[in-house]
Design a protein around this motif. Structure first.
Motif, PDB file in Angstrom:
ATOM      1  N   MET A 109       0.828  -1.207   0.000  1.00  0.00           N
ATOM      2  CA  MET A 109       0.000   0.000   0.000  1.00  0.00           C
ATOM      3  C   MET A 109       0.860   1.253   0.000  1.00  0.00           C
ATOM      4  O   MET A 109       0.558   2.233  -0.691  1.00  0.00           O
ATOM      5  N   LYS A 110       1.950   1.230   0.761  1.00  0.00           N
ATOM      6  CA  LYS A 110       2.837   2.393   0.805  1.00  0.00           C
ATOM      7  C   LYS A 110       3.494   2.644  -0.560  1.00  0.00           C
ATOM      8  O   LYS A 110       3.838   3.781  -0.892  1.00  0.00           O
ATOM      9  N   ALA A 111       3.649   1.604  -1.353  1.00  0.00           N
ATOM     10  CA  ALA A 111       4.314   1.724  -2.649  1.00  0.00           C
ATOM     11  C   ALA A 111       3.373   2.175  -3.757  1.00  0.00           C
ATOM     12  O   ALA A 111       3.830   2.515  -4.858  1.00  0.00           O
ATOM     13  N   VAL A 112       2.058   2.181  -3.497  1.00  0.00           N
ATOM     14  CA  VAL A 112       1.105   2.580  -4.538  1.00  0.00           C
ATOM     15  C   VAL A 112       1.351   4.040  -4.930  1.00  0.00           C
ATOM     16  O   VAL A 112       1.479   4.915  -4.075  1.00  0.00           O
ATOM     17  N   ASN A 113       1.401   4.297  -6.215  1.00  0.00           N
ATOM     18  CA  ASN A 113       1.664   5.644  -6.740  1.00  0.00           C
ATOM     19  C   ASN A 113       0.561   6.014  -7.728  1.00  0.00           C
ATOM     20  O   ASN A 113       0.423   5.373  -8.774  1.00  0.00           O
ATOM     21  N   ILE A 114      -0.237   7.040  -7.375  1.00  0.00           N
ATOM     22  CA  ILE A 114      -1.345   7.479  -8.218  1.00  0.00           C
ATOM     23  C   ILE A 114      -1.119   8.939  -8.590  1.00  0.00           C
ATOM     24  O   ILE A 114      -0.901   9.773  -7.708  1.00  0.00           O
ATOM     25  N   PRO A 115      -1.155   9.286  -9.867  1.00  0.00           N
ATOM     26  CA  PRO A 115      -0.959  10.686 -10.270  1.00  0.00           C
ATOM     27  C   PRO A 115      -2.016  11.600  -9.657  1.00  0.00           C
ATOM     28  O   PRO A 115      -3.179  11.207  -9.502  1.00  0.00           O
ATOM     29  N   ASP A 116      -1.613  12.821  -9.294  1.00  0.00           N
ATOM     30  CA  ASP A 116      -2.561  13.800  -8.771  1.00  0.00           C
ATOM     31  C   ASP A 116      -3.652  14.075  -9.800  1.00  0.00           C
ATOM     32  O   ASP A 116      -3.407  14.026 -11.017  1.00  0.00           O
ATOM     33  N   GLU A 117      -4.842  14.381  -9.298  1.00  0.00           N
ATOM     34  CA  GLU A 117      -5.996  14.721 -10.124  1.00  0.00           C
ATOM     35  C   GLU A 117      -6.486  13.564 -10.988  1.00  0.00           C
ATOM     36  O   GLU A 117      -7.281  13.774 -11.904  1.00  0.00           O
ATOM     37  N   ALA A 118      -6.070  12.350 -10.693  1.00  0.00           N
ATOM     38  CA  ALA A 118      -6.592  11.200 -11.441  1.00  0.00           C
ATOM     39  C   ALA A 118      -8.066  11.012 -11.103  1.00  0.00           C
ATOM     40  O   ALA A 118      -8.468  11.178  -9.945  1.00  0.00           O
ATOM     41  N   PRO A 119      -8.913  10.679 -12.094  1.00  0.00           N
ATOM     42  CA  PRO A 119     -10.319  10.400 -11.787  1.00  0.00           C
ATOM     43  C   PRO A 119     -10.431   9.257 -10.776  1.00  0.00           C
ATOM     44  O   PRO A 119      -9.596   8.350 -10.768  1.00  0.00           O
ATOM     45  N   ARG A 120     -11.466   9.308  -9.952  1.00  0.00           N
ATOM     46  CA  ARG A 120     -11.580   8.317  -8.880  1.00  0.00           C
ATOM     47  C   ARG A 120     -11.589   6.887  -9.417  1.00  0.00           C
ATOM     48  O   ARG A 120     -10.896   6.017  -8.894  1.00  0.00           O
ATOM     49  N   SER A 121     -12.392   6.638 -10.478  1.00  0.00           N
ATOM     50  CA  SER A 121     -12.474   5.275 -11.007  1.00  0.00           C
ATOM     51  C   SER A 121     -11.116   4.816 -11.538  1.00  0.00           C
ATOM     52  O   SER A 121     -10.731   3.657 -11.362  1.00  0.00           O
ATOM     53  N   HIS A 122     -10.387   5.722 -12.176  1.00  0.00           N
ATOM     54  CA  HIS A 122      -9.066   5.371 -12.705  1.00  0.00           C
ATOM     55  C   HIS A 122      -8.068   5.159 -11.572  1.00  0.00           C
ATOM     56  O   HIS A 122      -7.223   4.259 -11.630  1.00  0.00           O
ATOM     57  N   ALA A 123      -8.193   5.964 -10.512  1.00  0.00           N
ATOM     58  CA  ALA A 123      -7.275   5.840  -9.376  1.00  0.00           C
ATOM     59  C   ALA A 123      -7.433   4.486  -8.701  1.00  0.00           C
ATOM     60  O   ALA A 123      -6.438   3.824  -8.367  1.00  0.00           O
ATOM     61  N   ARG A 124      -8.658   4.075  -8.504  1.00  0.00           N
ATOM     62  CA  ARG A 124      -8.880   2.773  -7.866  1.00  0.00           C
ATOM     63  C   ARG A 124      -8.362   1.643  -8.747  1.00  0.00           C
ATOM     64  O   ARG A 124      -7.808   0.666  -8.251  1.00  0.00           O
TER      65      ARG A 124
END
Length: 307
Positions: free
Chosen positions: A176-191
């Motif tokens: 979980m600590k290693a998960v990297n999600i770009p800022d402002e990513a849509p919620r569905s895409h982020a998940r």
């Protein structure tokens, strides 16, 4: 004496995940006491909770979730038990989980102290205390420390010894600590991104969905509700159980998943020593998350124990 109840089966349920909600992580002033070292009397934190109303004359039911969980894990079960039993039902977020404050202290003594502050404040003692996994260890310690607060105890798929089969929990934290999600990513895409990154380490889809219930959006960024740093630092404490000499004299149920290995026969002597009125019941076709795998069986087992 340790008694064994006959295993039984009702229609199966499924593990579900809810959409994350927006929130801001509350941080305890001064870190909640203890500096992460688990002082004997840590300062209680103001835990987040949900209370369903019921008959004040009946002992209320209090649910404590496990590691990586939150009070929402028991939402539907709490509602069903409130309706079926007429009792008040409380679900609580442990420190460093859900909407409760974050603190560097993650000892069972601290988690017990949190409840010793909350339950009398809400007028919910003595209660029927139901704890799963980490919550079960918190429940057991509270019952041993303050038996007058616990009318009866249910420990779900956990025992009062060091958990030897869950070294993967530390791996989950690292993933979980290693998960990297770009800022402002849509919620569905982020998940979806988070699920894909977790899948390289966590192969079980149901477990990933459970972990992903902790992913939330704050000011356009996706973060974990969990205090992963505190969990990582104190994973050895979470997997262990504090040494105790006293015993809990009231009725106790150890409710086990038939497909789980968390509670072993070698644990039974310590269970009998600390909980001399313990009985055991196994729910078939359930893993460690008994309440998610077989919710109807879980509800029926609790109701049977209340009689």
């Amino acid at each position: 004496m340790l008694r064994w109840a006959r295993a039984w089966r009702l229609p199966p349920g499924t593990l579900t995940s809810s959409n994350p909600s927006f929130f801001r992580v509350p941080v305890a002033p001064g870190g909640g006491g203890g500096g992460g070292r688990g002082d004997a009397e840590p300062r209680p934190l103001p835990l987040s909770y949900k209370l369903l109303d019921g008959e004040a004359a009946l002992p209320p039911i209090v649910f404590l979730h496990g590691l990586f969980g939150s009070k929402t894990n028991f939402k539907s079960i709490a509602k069903a038990l409130a309706q079926q039993t007429g009792r008040r039902v409380l679900t609580v977020d442990a420190r460093n989980h859900g909407d409760s404050p974050h603190s560097p202290n993650m000892s069972y003594e601290a988690m017990s102290q949190d409840l010793q502050g909350l339950l009398p404040q809400l007028g919910l003692v003595p209660c029927v205390l139901v704890g799963h996994s980490m919550g079960g260890k918190t429940a057991m310690l509270l019952a041993l420390q303050r038996p007058e607060l616990v009318e009866r105890l249910i420990a779900v798929d956990i025992s009062p010894v060091e958990s030897m089969f869950v070294s993967h929990f530390g791996i989950y934290v690292a993933a979980m600590k290693a998960v990297n999600i770009p800022d402002e990513a849509p919620r569905s895409h982020a998940r979806k991104l988070a699920d894909e990154q977790l899948s390289t380490v966590v192969q079980n889809m149901a477990v990933r969905q459970y972990l992903l219930t902790n992913l939330v959006e704050v000011d356009g960024r996706f973060v974990w509700k969990l205090n992963l740093d505190a969990l990582a630092q104190h994973m050895d404490k979470i997997l262990a159980f504090p040494a105790r000499q006293e015993s809990y004299p009231r009725p106790t149920l150890f409710l086990l998943g038939g497909n789980s290995q968390f509670v072993q026969p070698s644990h039974h002597p310590e269970i009998r020593r600390l909980f001399p009125r313990a009985q055991m019941q196994t729910i078939p076709n359930a893993g460690h998350w008994v309440h998610a795998d077989q919710p109807q069986d879980f509800i029926a087992a609790i109701r049977g124990f209340l009689v």
